[in-house]
Design a protein around this motif. Structure first.
Motif, PDB file in Angstrom:
ATOM      1  N   GLN A 240       0.832  -1.201   0.000  1.00  0.00           N
ATOM      2  CA  GLN A 240       0.000   0.000   0.000  1.00  0.00           C
ATOM      3  C   GLN A 240       0.865   1.249   0.000  1.00  0.00           C
ATOM      4  OE1 GLN A 240      -3.764  -0.078   0.338  1.00  0.00           O
ATOM      5  NE2 GLN A 240      -3.199   1.835  -0.652  1.00  0.00           N
ATOM      6  N   PHE A 241       1.956   1.207   0.747  1.00  0.00           N
ATOM      7  CA  PHE A 241       2.870   2.353   0.828  1.00  0.00           C
ATOM      8  C   PHE A 241       3.492   2.648  -0.537  1.00  0.00           C
ATOM      9  CE2 PHE A 241       7.194   4.003   1.434  1.00  0.00           C
ATOM     10  CZ  PHE A 241       6.934   5.149   2.169  1.00  0.00           C
ATOM     11  N   GLU A 242       3.961   1.599  -1.220  1.00  0.00           N
ATOM     12  CA  GLU A 242       4.566   1.790  -2.534  1.00  0.00           C
ATOM     13  C   GLU A 242       3.529   2.256  -3.556  1.00  0.00           C
ATOM     14  OE1 GLU A 242       7.778   1.614  -3.206  1.00  0.00           O
ATOM     15  OE2 GLU A 242       8.224   1.116  -1.129  1.00  0.00           O
ATOM     16  N   THR A 243       2.304   1.788  -3.405  1.00  0.00           N
ATOM     17  CA  THR A 243       1.230   2.234  -4.305  1.00  0.00           C
ATOM     18  C   THR A 243       0.934   3.710  -4.117  1.00  0.00           C
ATOM     19  OG1 THR A 243       0.252   0.014  -4.207  1.00  0.00           O
ATOM     20  CG2 THR A 243      -1.132   1.775  -5.040  1.00  0.00           C
ATOM     21  N   ASN A 244       0.861   4.151  -2.860  1.00  0.00           N
ATOM     22  CA  ASN A 244       0.576   5.556  -2.572  1.00  0.00           C
ATOM     23  C   ASN A 244       1.687   6.468  -3.078  1.00  0.00           C
ATOM     24  OD1 ASN A 244      -1.748   4.716  -1.286  1.00  0.00           O
ATOM     25  ND2 ASN A 244      -0.838   4.743   0.753  1.00  0.00           N
ATOM     26  N   ARG A 247       4.946   4.243  -7.051  1.00  0.00           N
ATOM     27  CA  ARG A 247       6.142   3.550  -7.536  1.00  0.00           C
ATOM     28  C   ARG A 247       5.832   2.142  -8.020  1.00  0.00           C
ATOM     29  NH1 ARG A 247       9.452   6.171  -2.882  1.00  0.00           N
ATOM     30  NH2 ARG A 247       8.711   4.461  -1.598  1.00  0.00           N
ATOM     31  N   LEU A 248       4.686   1.604  -7.590  1.00  0.00           N
ATOM     32  CA  LEU A 248       4.363   0.230  -7.946  1.00  0.00           C
ATOM     33  C   LEU A 248       3.925   0.115  -9.407  1.00  0.00           C
ATOM     34  CD1 LEU A 248       4.352  -2.477  -6.462  1.00  0.00           C
ATOM     35  CD2 LEU A 248       1.921  -2.174  -6.060  1.00  0.00           C
ATOM     36  N   LEU A 251       6.314  -1.312 -11.976  1.00  0.00           N
ATOM     37  CA  LEU A 251       6.437  -2.777 -12.043  1.00  0.00           C
ATOM     38  C   LEU A 251       5.314  -3.379 -12.874  1.00  0.00           C
ATOM     39  CD1 LEU A 251       7.383  -4.151  -8.507  1.00  0.00           C
ATOM     40  CD2 LEU A 251       8.647  -4.444 -10.613  1.00  0.00           C
ATOM     41  N   LEU A 252       4.111  -2.879 -12.649  1.00  0.00           N
ATOM     42  CA  LEU A 252       2.927  -3.517 -13.226  1.00  0.00           C
ATOM     43  C   LEU A 252       2.785  -3.270 -14.725  1.00  0.00           C
ATOM     44  CD1 LEU A 252       0.379  -2.777 -10.362  1.00  0.00           C
ATOM     45  CD2 LEU A 252       1.662  -4.866 -10.781  1.00  0.00           C
ATOM     46  N   VAL A 253       3.456  -2.248 -15.255  1.00  0.00           N
ATOM     47  CA  VAL A 253       3.374  -2.025 -16.706  1.00  0.00           C
ATOM     48  C   VAL A 253       4.288  -2.976 -17.470  1.00  0.00           C
ATOM     49  CG1 VAL A 253       2.741   0.396 -16.479  1.00  0.00           C
ATOM     50  CG2 VAL A 253       5.158  -0.227 -16.612  1.00  0.00           C
ATOM     51  N   GLU A 402      -7.439  -0.485  -9.831  1.00  0.00           N
ATOM     52  CA  GLU A 402      -6.679   0.382 -10.731  1.00  0.00           C
ATOM     53  C   GLU A 402      -5.520   0.991  -9.942  1.00  0.00           C
ATOM     54  OE1 GLU A 402      -7.261   4.316 -13.591  1.00  0.00           O
ATOM     55  OE2 GLU A 402      -8.978   3.410 -12.582  1.00  0.00           O
ATOM     56  N   ILE A 403      -4.298   0.775 -10.455  1.00  0.00           N
ATOM     57  CA  ILE A 403      -3.090   1.233  -9.769  1.00  0.00           C
ATOM     58  C   ILE A 403      -2.352   2.201 -10.679  1.00  0.00           C
ATOM     59  CG2 ILE A 403      -0.872   0.570  -8.766  1.00  0.00           C
ATOM     60  CD1 ILE A 403      -2.121  -2.117  -8.067  1.00  0.00           C
ATOM     61  N   VAL A 404      -2.015   3.362 -10.125  1.00  0.00           N
ATOM     62  CA  VAL A 404      -1.307   4.378 -10.904  1.00  0.00           C
ATOM     63  C   VAL A 404       0.185   4.057 -10.939  1.00  0.00           C
ATOM     64  CG1 VAL A 404      -0.784   6.821 -11.091  1.00  0.00           C
ATOM     65  CG2 VAL A 404      -2.998   6.086 -10.204  1.00  0.00           C
TER      66      VAL A 404
END
Length: 404
Positions: A240-244, A247-248, A251-253, A402-404
């Protein structure tokens, strides 16, 4: 200086609040001088921690290094204080962490200890100010070492990468768990001596199936489990911290899927959470067996069984934290709050004379309190099932998030 002044303001407010509450009790033995001394000792303990953290922040490059070194220093001082208080109280006088209580609040109120602690805080803060003024903005006194130019095969995997991000937290928390369990285990010798030295007490516990040692062990298992559960929750919350921090998404792209990220956190948190409670049982059993007069190796097995009885709580809290990854941010903090609430209700139930309905709201009271009580398969299976269900539901929701 703004940060330092904020900490100082917090300390002053703490001293005023604590001393005011103590005096308001209108108890003859709790006078104004003793209340003020006690409040000042708490405030200076806060300033001591702030000064050490401030100094570490000037020396080390990253916040994770600063936190790791800070907690290591405080942990070492705490362990040394606990050891010298039992074996040689004179040595405690050389430990600044012990100066907060060696003046004996409400009894002697020896201000020399607090004056010495205040002077030490000024020295540490002054060194921090000097180091801060001599370093560049964004740099540190000790230059960070350069990392490898190429990642290893293990680091190139999602599991290895998330372990790398959490390795300092995992290692330091496991060590802290082991040390705390060893410290609690060393008390068993005193309990054993207390029971065996008095014939009446010895007869009382000989005729009662619920012995003092078993009762104490069941309570310590709650404490050790609560401490051990924090680490796997931190590991999951790191996602959750990396998502906020946005930065995550990098990785996901690429070829890393949300499912790989999710199950990497799941595997790490479950594995090291299980390892933590196993270490609690083993270290507690080893220390207790070595300190008791009747050296019984079977007690180690008893402690390990009691610790494994708490394993459904690992599943449950890890599952709830994983589920929170797909929910609003405050839900993750509610999981921490649930852990803290359950621990406080169980630990302080007798001391505060809490009503029975309230004690039943603690998750620690759902499972059998081994070794004082027999293993309860039903509660064990229900909590484990709820935890697994939360993990599966969390995985489904996270793949659609959905992750930015």
């Amino acid at each position: 200086m703004a940060t330092n002044l904020l900490v100082l303001l917090h300390t002053v407010l703490t001293i005023i609040l604590v001393s005011g509450i103590l005096v308001s009790y209108n108890v003859s033995s709790i006078d104004l001088k003793g209340s003020l001394y006690f409040a000042c000792s708490l405030g200076l303990a806060s300033l001591l921690g702030a000064s050490i953290a401030y100094l570490c922040a000037q020396i080390f490059a990253t916040s994770s290094q600063t936190r790791g070194i800070f907690f290591s220093i405080v942990g070492i001082l705490y362990v040394l204080r606990a050891g010298t208080d039992v074996s040689n109280l004179t040595l405690s006088k050389f430990n600044p962490l012990a100066w907060t209580y060696l003046g004996h609040p409400f009894y002697q109120n020896d201000w020399y200890y607090l004056i010495g602690l205040f002077l030490l805080i000024l020295v540490v803060f002054s060194i921090g100010l000097v180091l801060e003024s001599s370093r560049d903005l964004g740099s540190s006194t000790i230059a960070p070492k350069k990392g490898k130019t190429k990642a290893s095969k293990w680091l190139a995997t999602p599991l290895g990468f998330f372990f790398y991000l959490n390795r300092s937290t995992i290692i330091s928390w496991l060590l802290a768990d082991g040390v705390i369990a060893l410290m609690y285990g060393s008390i068993y010798g005193d309990i054993d001596t207390f029971v065996s030295s008095n014939k009446l007490i010895s007869q009382m516990f000989a005729n009662n199936s619920t012995t003092l040692i078993n009762s104490f062990t069941s309570l310590i298992m709650v404490v050790a489990t609560a401490i051990g559960l924090v680490m796997p929750l931190v590991v999951v919350h790191k996602v959750q911290f990396e998502t906020n921090k946005e930065r995550l998404g990098y990785l996901l792209v690429q070829r890393v899927s949300r499912l790989k990220v999710y199950y990497s956190s799941l595997i790490l948190s479950l594995f090291f959470g299980t390892l933590a409670i196993l270490m609690n049982g083993f270290c507690l059993g080893i220390a207790a067996t070595s300190s008791m007069q009747a050296n019984n190796g079977k007690f180690i097995t008893t402690c390990i069984k009691a610790s494994l009885n708490q394993w459904p709580l690992v599943c449950l809290f890890v599952g709830l934290m994983l589920l929170s990854l797909s929910l609003p941010i405050f839900v993750g903090w509610l999981v921490y709050g649930l852990l803290g609430y359950s621990f406080c209700v169980t630990y302080f139930a007798v001391l505060l004379d809490l009503p029975k309905w309230m004690t039943h709201t603690s998750l620690f009271n759902v499972l059998a309190k081994m070794p004082m009580e027999k293993f309860d398969l039903m509660s064990f299976a229900i909590l484990t099932g709820i935890g697994i269900l939360a993990m599966l539901l969390g995985g489904i929701l996270y793949t659609r998030k959905e992750i930015v």
